[in-house]
Design an enzyme around this catalytic site. Structure first.
Site, mmCIF file in Angstrom:
data_model
loop_
_atom_site.group_PDB
_atom_site.id
_atom_site.type_symbol
_atom_site.label_atom_id
_atom_site.label_comp_id
_atom_site.label_asym_id
_atom_site.label_seq_id
_atom_site.Cartn_x
_atom_site.Cartn_y
_atom_site.Cartn_z
ATOM 1 N N GLU A 96 0.798 -1.125 -0.127
ATOM 2 C CA GLU A 96 0.355 -0.312 -0.093
ATOM 3 C C GLU A 96 0.724 1.380 -0.255
ATOM 4 O O GLU A 96 1.457 1.507 0.861
ATOM 5 C CB GLU A 96 -1.101 -0.117 1.155
ATOM 6 C CG GLU A 96 -1.524 1.413 1.226
ATOM 7 C CD GLU A 96 -2.591 1.497 -0.212
ATOM 8 O OE1 GLU A 96 -2.352 2.491 -0.526
ATOM 9 O OE2 GLU A 96 -3.818 0.344 0.218
ATOM 10 N N ASP A 123 5.005 0.421 -4.663
ATOM 11 C CA ASP A 123 3.614 0.182 -5.381
ATOM 12 C C ASP A 123 4.141 -1.310 -5.645
ATOM 13 O O ASP A 123 5.431 -1.803 -6.072
ATOM 14 C CB ASP A 123 4.266 0.479 -7.317
ATOM 15 C CG ASP A 123 3.659 0.193 -7.714
ATOM 16 O OD1 ASP A 123 2.452 -0.478 -7.772
ATOM 17 O OD2 ASP A 123 4.173 0.157 -9.333
ATOM 18 N N ASP A 146 -8.994 -0.119 -8.003
ATOM 19 C CA ASP A 146 -10.165 1.182 -8.593
ATOM 20 C C ASP A 146 -10.683 0.519 -10.544
ATOM 21 O O ASP A 146 -10.217 0.288 -11.023
ATOM 22 C CB ASP A 146 -8.969 2.169 -8.938
ATOM 23 C CG ASP A 146 -9.813 4.223 -9.438
ATOM 24 O OD1 ASP A 146 -10.737 3.336 -10.620
ATOM 25 O OD2 ASP A 146 -9.180 4.439 -9.083
ATOM 26 N N ASP A 182 -16.962 -5.127 -6.654
ATOM 27 C CA ASP A 182 -17.809 -3.781 -6.698
ATOM 28 C C ASP A 182 -18.946 -3.632 -8.194
ATOM 29 O O ASP A 182 -19.801 -2.993 -8.029
ATOM 30 C CB ASP A 182 -18.668 -3.438 -5.236
ATOM 31 C CG ASP A 182 -17.764 -1.825 -5.722
ATOM 32 O OD1 ASP A 182 -16.923 -1.702 -6.395
ATOM 33 O OD2 ASP A 182 -17.322 -1.017 -4.990
ATOM 34 N N THR A 217 -17.415 -5.706 3.947
ATOM 35 C CA THR A 217 -16.965 -4.205 4.158
ATOM 36 C C THR A 217 -18.181 -3.083 4.054
ATOM 37 O O THR A 217 -18.941 -3.700 4.381
ATOM 38 C CB THR A 217 -15.533 -3.375 2.900
ATOM 39 O OG1 THR A 217 -16.476 -3.192 2.323
ATOM 40 C CG2 THR A 217 -14.630 -4.671 2.595
ATOM 41 N N LYS A 218 -17.485 -2.126 4.869
ATOM 42 C CA LYS A 218 -18.479 -0.916 4.898
ATOM 43 C C LYS A 218 -18.893 -0.364 3.438
ATOM 44 O O LYS A 218 -20.059 -0.792 3.888
ATOM 45 C CB LYS A 218 -17.895 0.066 5.995
ATOM 46 C CG LYS A 218 -16.989 0.737 5.152
ATOM 47 C CD LYS A 218 -16.508 2.005 6.203
ATOM 48 C CE LYS A 218 -15.823 3.082 5.230
ATOM 49 N NZ LYS A 218 -14.936 4.376 6.476
ATOM 50 N N PHE A 219 -18.182 -0.326 2.627
ATOM 51 C CA PHE A 219 -18.726 -0.114 1.621
ATOM 52 C C PHE A 219 -19.934 -1.101 1.054
ATOM 53 O O PHE A 219 -20.879 -1.108 -0.079
ATOM 54 C CB PHE A 219 -17.575 -0.147 0.554
ATOM 55 C CG PHE A 219 -16.953 1.266 1.012
ATOM 56 C CD1 PHE A 219 -16.806 2.376 0.649
ATOM 57 C CD2 PHE A 219 -15.997 0.778 1.748
ATOM 58 C CE1 PHE A 219 -16.056 3.882 1.067
ATOM 59 C CE2 PHE A 219 -14.736 2.353 1.946
ATOM 60 C CZ PHE A 219 -15.269 3.133 2.199
ATOM 61 N N GLU A 220 -19.292 -2.234 0.601
ATOM 62 C CA GLU A 220 -20.104 -3.795 0.880
ATOM 63 C C GLU A 220 -21.433 -3.583 1.575
ATOM 64 O O GLU A 220 -22.707 -3.368 0.512
ATOM 65 C CB GLU A 220 -19.659 -4.394 1.090
ATOM 66 C CG GLU A 220 -18.596 -5.354 -0.195
ATOM 67 C CD GLU A 220 -18.344 -7.228 0.175
ATOM 68 O OE1 GLU A 220 -18.501 -8.151 -0.224
ATOM 69 O OE2 GLU A 220 -16.708 -6.630 1.031
#
Length: 238
Positions: A96, A123, A146, A182, A217-220
């Site tokens: 990361e 990277d 991304d 997603d 995840t919270k996004f999921e």
């Protein structure tokens, strides 16, 4: 860095050329909290590895011999820490570039007493090319990269044939590649690209059920509430 923020896209064919200078991340602004800064000072010397363009001695890096999983872009480290806590017998080599994310994972390492994570703030593509030798990995995790939703940006997507070939070569026989997204058009491109790699075999007819070790995840959870889907792909090295 991977990006868990949903965004629209249309599918890109597997034949899109892989840019020579493709990166595994996009630099974005972010602030490091005081707690993350303290974690850098306290835990960085033990858990951060320097990037060097030479083969990495995994046994020396982790202080033990154990199966090693590469994670490409862990965001703020929530899923990474969760999986590492569930699988203490496995080493996790995590790439990361964003300081806040690295600090957040170091903080979780300290809070949870985790010992099986090492972090390269570099990277991932260069790490794969220069630090990982063929047949050394038990697995690779690539969660929510991304999607580069605009058609003219599809060439920047990380999942392209040359990178998948390099990842496959770093896997041991029986090792796995687990991707999740997603964004359905990107999921379809991932499926097409990875299926075309002759040394990898899909563990499912197309998309796989979410493995138990990968947390929501919270996004999921937000996406599920909004009616969005999440697609997992799990392939094994043959």
């Amino acid at each position: 860095m991977t990006d868990t923020t949903p965004s629209g896209a249309t599918g890109a064919p597997a034949s899109v050329p892989h840019p020579k200078a493709i990166k595994s991340y996009v630099l974005r602004a972010g602030r490091t909290t005081a707690g993350q800064a303290r974690a850098f000072e306290e835990f960085g010397p033990r858990f951060l590895l320097p990037y060097r363009p030479e083969p990495l001695d995994l046994t020396a890096a982790f202080g033990r011999t154990a199966p090693t999983v590469l994670e490409i872009g862990f965001g703020m480290g929530d899923a990474t820490a969760h999986i590492a806590s569930l699988m203490p017998e496995t080493n996790f080599l995590c790439c990361e570039v964003h300081e806040a994310g690295v600090g957040a994972l170091l903080k979780r390492i300290g809070e949870q007493g985790l010992t099986n994570i090492r972090i390269l703030r570099h990277d991932a593509v260069e790490v794969i090319d220069h630090m990982l030798t063929p047949g050394t990995l038990a697995g690779v995790h690539l969660f929510f990269p991304d999607p580069w939703h605009k058609t003219r940006h599809h060439k920047r997507r990380l999942v392209q044939p040359p990178l998948i070939a390099r990842l496959a070569s770093r896997l041991q026989t029986g090792g796995y590649l687990h991707c999740a997204t997603d964004w359905e058009p990107y999921a379809q491109q991932m499926l097409e690209v990875i299926s075309a790699e002759p040394t990898l075999r899909n563990t499912a007819a197309d998309f796989a059920p979410r493995p138990a070790y990968r947390p929501l995840t919270k996004f999921e959870n937000r996406g599920i509430r909004l009616g969005h889907g999440v697609w997992d792909l799990v392939f094994r090295r043959i």
